[in-house]
Design a protein around this motif. Structure first.
Motif, mmCIF file in Angstrom:
data_model
loop_
_atom_site.group_PDB
_atom_site.id
_atom_site.type_symbol
_atom_site.label_atom_id
_atom_site.label_comp_id
_atom_site.label_asym_id
_atom_site.label_seq_id
_atom_site.Cartn_x
_atom_site.Cartn_y
_atom_site.Cartn_z
ATOM 1 N N GLY A 294 0.645 -1.221 0.022
ATOM 2 C CA GLY A 294 -0.095 -0.074 -0.064
ATOM 3 C C GLY A 294 0.815 1.411 0.117
ATOM 4 O O GLY A 294 0.233 2.305 0.049
ATOM 5 N N PHE A 295 2.236 0.969 -0.113
ATOM 6 C CA PHE A 295 2.986 2.258 -0.098
ATOM 7 C C PHE A 295 2.849 3.214 -1.334
ATOM 8 O O PHE A 295 2.829 2.669 -2.589
ATOM 9 N N GLY A 296 2.914 4.687 -1.108
ATOM 10 C CA GLY A 296 2.587 5.457 -2.424
ATOM 11 C C GLY A 296 3.318 6.901 -1.991
ATOM 12 O O GLY A 296 3.748 6.854 -0.715
ATOM 13 N N ARG A 297 3.145 7.750 -2.690
ATOM 14 C CA ARG A 297 3.824 9.152 -2.598
ATOM 15 C C ARG A 297 2.999 9.721 -1.347
ATOM 16 O O ARG A 297 3.696 10.723 -0.642
ATOM 17 N N ALA A 298 1.859 9.382 -0.912
ATOM 18 C CA ALA A 298 1.030 10.070 0.014
ATOM 19 C C ALA A 298 0.754 9.402 1.278
ATOM 20 O O ALA A 298 -0.015 9.789 2.014
ATOM 21 N N THR A 299 1.706 8.254 1.487
ATOM 22 C CA THR A 299 1.282 7.332 2.438
ATOM 23 C C THR A 299 1.843 7.996 3.894
ATOM 24 O O THR A 299 3.031 8.728 3.647
ATOM 25 N N PRO A 300 1.152 8.127 4.853
ATOM 26 C CA PRO A 300 1.691 8.917 6.006
ATOM 27 C C PRO A 300 2.922 8.246 6.675
ATOM 28 O O PRO A 300 3.187 7.201 6.670
ATOM 29 N N ILE A 301 3.802 9.090 7.428
ATOM 30 C CA ILE A 301 4.914 8.530 7.847
ATOM 31 C C ILE A 301 4.384 7.429 9.030
ATOM 32 O O ILE A 301 5.412 6.544 9.020
ATOM 33 N N VAL A 303 2.177 5.249 8.934
ATOM 34 C CA VAL A 303 2.148 4.059 8.438
ATOM 35 C C VAL A 303 3.275 3.438 7.794
ATOM 36 O O VAL A 303 3.396 2.062 7.984
ATOM 37 N N ILE A 304 4.217 4.280 7.354
ATOM 38 C CA ILE A 304 5.470 3.657 7.086
ATOM 39 C C ILE A 304 6.286 3.167 8.267
ATOM 40 O O ILE A 304 6.878 2.171 8.172
ATOM 41 N N VAL A 305 6.196 3.783 9.144
ATOM 42 C CA VAL A 305 6.833 3.388 10.451
ATOM 43 C C VAL A 305 6.300 1.938 10.903
ATOM 44 O O VAL A 305 6.903 1.192 11.395
ATOM 45 N N LEU A 306 4.908 2.099 11.040
ATOM 46 C CA LEU A 306 4.023 0.834 11.350
ATOM 47 C C LEU A 306 4.741 -0.381 10.469
ATOM 48 O O LEU A 306 4.936 -1.689 10.963
ATOM 49 N N ALA A 307 4.401 -0.322 9.147
ATOM 50 C CA ALA A 307 4.936 -1.348 8.296
ATOM 51 C C ALA A 307 6.428 -1.629 8.353
ATOM 52 O O ALA A 307 6.669 -3.055 8.482
ATOM 53 N N CYS A 308 7.262 -0.860 8.568
ATOM 54 C CA CYS A 308 8.701 -1.188 8.975
ATOM 55 C C CYS A 308 8.855 -1.863 10.313
ATOM 56 O O CYS A 308 9.912 -2.741 10.261
ATOM 57 N N SER A 309 8.106 -1.535 11.170
ATOM 58 C CA SER A 309 8.099 -2.069 12.404
ATOM 59 C C SER A 309 7.668 -3.530 12.409
ATOM 60 O O SER A 309 8.185 -4.567 12.813
ATOM 61 N N VAL A 310 6.550 -3.887 11.369
ATOM 62 C CA VAL A 310 6.129 -5.215 11.270
ATOM 63 C C VAL A 310 7.314 -5.909 10.519
ATOM 64 O O VAL A 310 7.340 -7.335 10.698
ATOM 65 N N LEU A 311 7.732 -5.409 9.405
ATOM 66 C CA LEU A 311 8.793 -6.000 8.816
ATOM 67 C C LEU A 311 9.988 -6.298 9.644
ATOM 68 O O LEU A 311 10.724 -7.402 9.363
ATOM 69 N N GLY A 312 10.245 -5.775 10.983
ATOM 70 C CA GLY A 312 11.487 -5.958 11.652
ATOM 71 C C GLY A 312 11.288 -7.126 12.536
ATOM 72 O O GLY A 312 12.193 -7.806 12.845
ATOM 73 N N LEU A 313 9.872 -7.224 12.883
ATOM 74 C CA LEU A 313 9.705 -8.405 14.053
ATOM 75 C C LEU A 313 10.075 -9.941 13.737
ATOM 76 O O LEU A 313 10.491 -10.642 14.409
ATOM 77 N N PRO A 314 9.866 -10.097 12.329
ATOM 78 C CA PRO A 314 9.777 -11.510 12.000
ATOM 79 C C PRO A 314 11.496 -11.864 12.045
ATOM 80 O O PRO A 314 11.555 -13.253 12.209
ATOM 81 N N ASN A 315 12.423 -11.025 11.887
ATOM 82 C CA ASN A 315 13.915 -11.510 11.960
ATOM 83 C C ASN A 315 14.017 -12.166 13.262
ATOM 84 O O ASN A 315 14.781 -13.249 13.101
ATOM 85 N N GLY A 316 13.554 -11.921 14.508
ATOM 86 C CA GLY A 316 13.967 -12.613 15.507
ATOM 87 C C GLY A 316 13.365 -13.890 15.960
ATOM 88 O O GLY A 316 14.093 -14.868 16.317
ATOM 89 N N PHE A 317 12.329 -14.041 15.207
ATOM 90 C CA PHE A 317 11.404 -15.441 15.306
ATOM 91 C C PHE A 317 11.800 -16.404 14.340
ATOM 92 O O PHE A 317 12.152 -17.387 14.592
ATOM 93 N N THR A 318 12.115 -15.802 13.047
ATOM 94 C CA THR A 318 12.484 -16.800 11.871
ATOM 95 C C THR A 318 14.045 -17.256 12.040
ATOM 96 O O THR A 318 14.210 -18.342 11.960
ATOM 97 N N ASN A 319 14.895 -16.342 12.259
ATOM 98 C CA ASN A 319 16.368 -16.509 12.847
ATOM 99 C C ASN A 319 16.395 -17.557 13.749
ATOM 100 O O ASN A 319 17.125 -18.564 13.450
ATOM 101 N N LEU A 320 15.819 -17.485 14.924
ATOM 102 C CA LEU A 320 16.102 -18.175 15.985
ATOM 103 C C LEU A 320 15.457 -19.655 15.852
ATOM 104 O O LEU A 320 15.955 -20.627 16.096
ATOM 105 N N GLY A 321 14.243 -19.567 15.291
ATOM 106 C CA GLY A 321 13.473 -20.786 15.036
ATOM 107 C C GLY A 321 14.153 -21.655 13.947
ATOM 108 O O GLY A 321 14.341 -23.016 14.165
ATOM 109 N N LEU A 322 14.840 -21.258 12.732
ATOM 110 C CA LEU A 322 15.556 -21.765 11.936
ATOM 111 C C LEU A 322 16.944 -22.306 12.425
ATOM 112 O O LEU A 322 17.294 -23.440 12.252
ATOM 113 N N GLN A 323 17.660 -21.591 13.473
ATOM 114 C CA GLN A 323 18.942 -21.887 13.904
ATOM 115 C C GLN A 323 18.645 -23.052 14.926
ATOM 116 O O GLN A 323 19.038 -23.978 15.146
ATOM 117 N N ALA A 324 17.367 -22.995 15.721
ATOM 118 C CA ALA A 324 16.953 -24.256 16.603
ATOM 119 C C ALA A 324 16.450 -25.216 15.923
ATOM 120 O O ALA A 324 16.778 -26.682 16.263
#
Length: 400
Positions: A294-301, A303-324
């Motif tokens: 949904g990102f576009g030239r008029a996307t509020p900041i 919303v961008i921060v929210l999306a970036c936060s959601v994209l950052g969270l999986p790293n901890g779960f997937t990396n550790l889950g796959l290492q285990a």
């Protein structure tokens, strides 16, 4: 390319010994690189330094297994807390490295990047010698066989051909490189099946489907993660006209929230097992990818921060889950080699993501291109959710 070799050598000769030799190599190259008489020498020292750093993850996994349960076989309970500490250390160093490098260059020149490694590695070497358990010596065990040089060369040739082709795609594929990888892989399989002590145990890999699935999942996770990590700052600057500092700040949640999520992932693995942890990570990655559509030239900041936060969270779960998962699926005597291939999967995923961006943003960085990247991420993350859902559920022994 050096990670599987470093892991194999650690399996044969002892993780503590190989880890200390790697630290020593980084220390020496850090001291010598600033004295390079030419650019070629500098590149050579940097390659040697990369070979030294490649021992870290494989040796760490071997040492963790040895400290936790030396005799545990495939399916052994993964030590989630120890793997979490390893994941946090890796994330912190990756996040701080570029920042510290920029500060050192601005204060003391490029030589400081190398020289800074000297006291750090000396301290690490002293700590390793003082704290890490000595490698076990089995006097009844025969001497380790000679390194499979032909297998190493074929593996390096195949990987170099594949990476060279992928990196050439954005500017125009170098087609002669395309068959190098498959041909070298075929020769590698034939050769490794003939030798007594193969560099790459193809029989073990062929018979261990969970391990192969882990490698594929880790590569896919990194394609999605690095596609967002590399595409977003380009889009922020080119399409939204943001200054680099603002683009960097908006990207912080993508890089940093995985670190915050790791302790939660440790607790989830301890209480509910690996599978649920992976489902949380892959489902969150899918949700973040959908938000990116949904990102576009008029996307509020916000919303961008929210999306970036959601994209950052999986790293901890997937990396550790796959290492285990890797820990649970790997036989004890092959832990180092398996860990090296695991890290190789990470690099392949990262390079595939750059090839994707090169194709999508070939003409210009725009919103249509970002949405195309997001579409690929949605497909990859949805397939990951399906793969985790359909995969073999960890047994009771894989829960802490």
């Amino acid at each position: 390319m050096c990670q599987p070799l470093a892991g194999r050598v650690a399996d044969q000769f002892g993780a503590r010994r190989v880890f200390c030799l790697g630290l020593l190599a980084v220390c020496l190259t850090g001291a010598l690189a600033p004295l390079s008489p030419s650019f070629g020498w500098l590149v050579g020292f940097r390659v040697a330094q990369a070979a030294g750093t490649s021992v870290a993850f494989p040796c760490a996994l071997v040492l963790i297994r040895a400290a936790g349960a030396a005799g545990a076989g495939t399916g052994a309970r993964p030590p989630a807390a120890a793997l979490g500490v390893l994941s946090v250390a890796s994330s912190v160093s990756a996040a701080l490295g570029p920042v510290l490098g920029g500060v050192l260059v601005s204060l003391a020149g490029w030589q400081a990047i190398f020289l800074a490694n000297v006291p750090v590695t000396l301290a690490g070497l002293a700590a390793a010698l003082a704290w890490l358990p000595a490698d076990r010596v089995d006097r009844d065990r025969p001497e380790p066989p000679a390194t499979d040089v032909v297998g190493v060369a074929l593996f390096a040739l195949g990987l170099a051909g594949l990476l060279g082709f992928l990196l050439s795609v954005p500017g125009g594929p170098v087609w002669p490189l395309l068959p190098v990888g498959p041909v070298a892989a075929g020769l590698l399989v034939v050769w490794e099946r003939r030798v007594d002590a193969p560099f790459l145990d193809v029989r073990m890999l062929a018979g261990n489907r969970p391990l192969m699935r882990i490698y594929g999942q880790f590569a896919a996770v990194n394609v999605a993660f690095y596609a967002a990590f590399y595409a977003l700052p380009l889009w922020f600057e080119r399409e939204r006209g943001m200054p680099p500092r603002m683009a960097g700040l908006l990207l912080l949640p993508v890089a940093g929230l995985g670190l915050v999520a790791t302790p939660a992932a440790v607790r989830l693995i301890a209480r509910r097992g690996i599978r649920l942890t992976m489902l949380v990570g892959t489902a969150t990655l899918c949700a973040g990818s959908v938000l990116l559509l949904g990102f576009g030239r008029a996307t509020p900041i916000w919303v961008i921060v929210l999306a970036c936060s959601v994209l950052g969270l999986p790293n901890g779960f997937t990396n550790l889950g796959l290492q285990a998962s890797l820990f649970a699926a790997t036989p004890p005597d092959g832990t180092g080699a398996a860990a090296g291939l695991f890290q190789t999967s990470r690099y392949l995923g990262a390079i595939l993501s750059t090839s994707l961006l090169g194709v999508v943003f070939a003409r210009s960085v725009n919103t249509a291109g970002l949405r195309a990247v997001a579409t690929v991420m949605v497909v990859i993350s949805a397939l990951l959710v399906a793969s985790v859902t359909a995969g073999h559920s960890p047994s009771a022994r894989t829960r802490r």
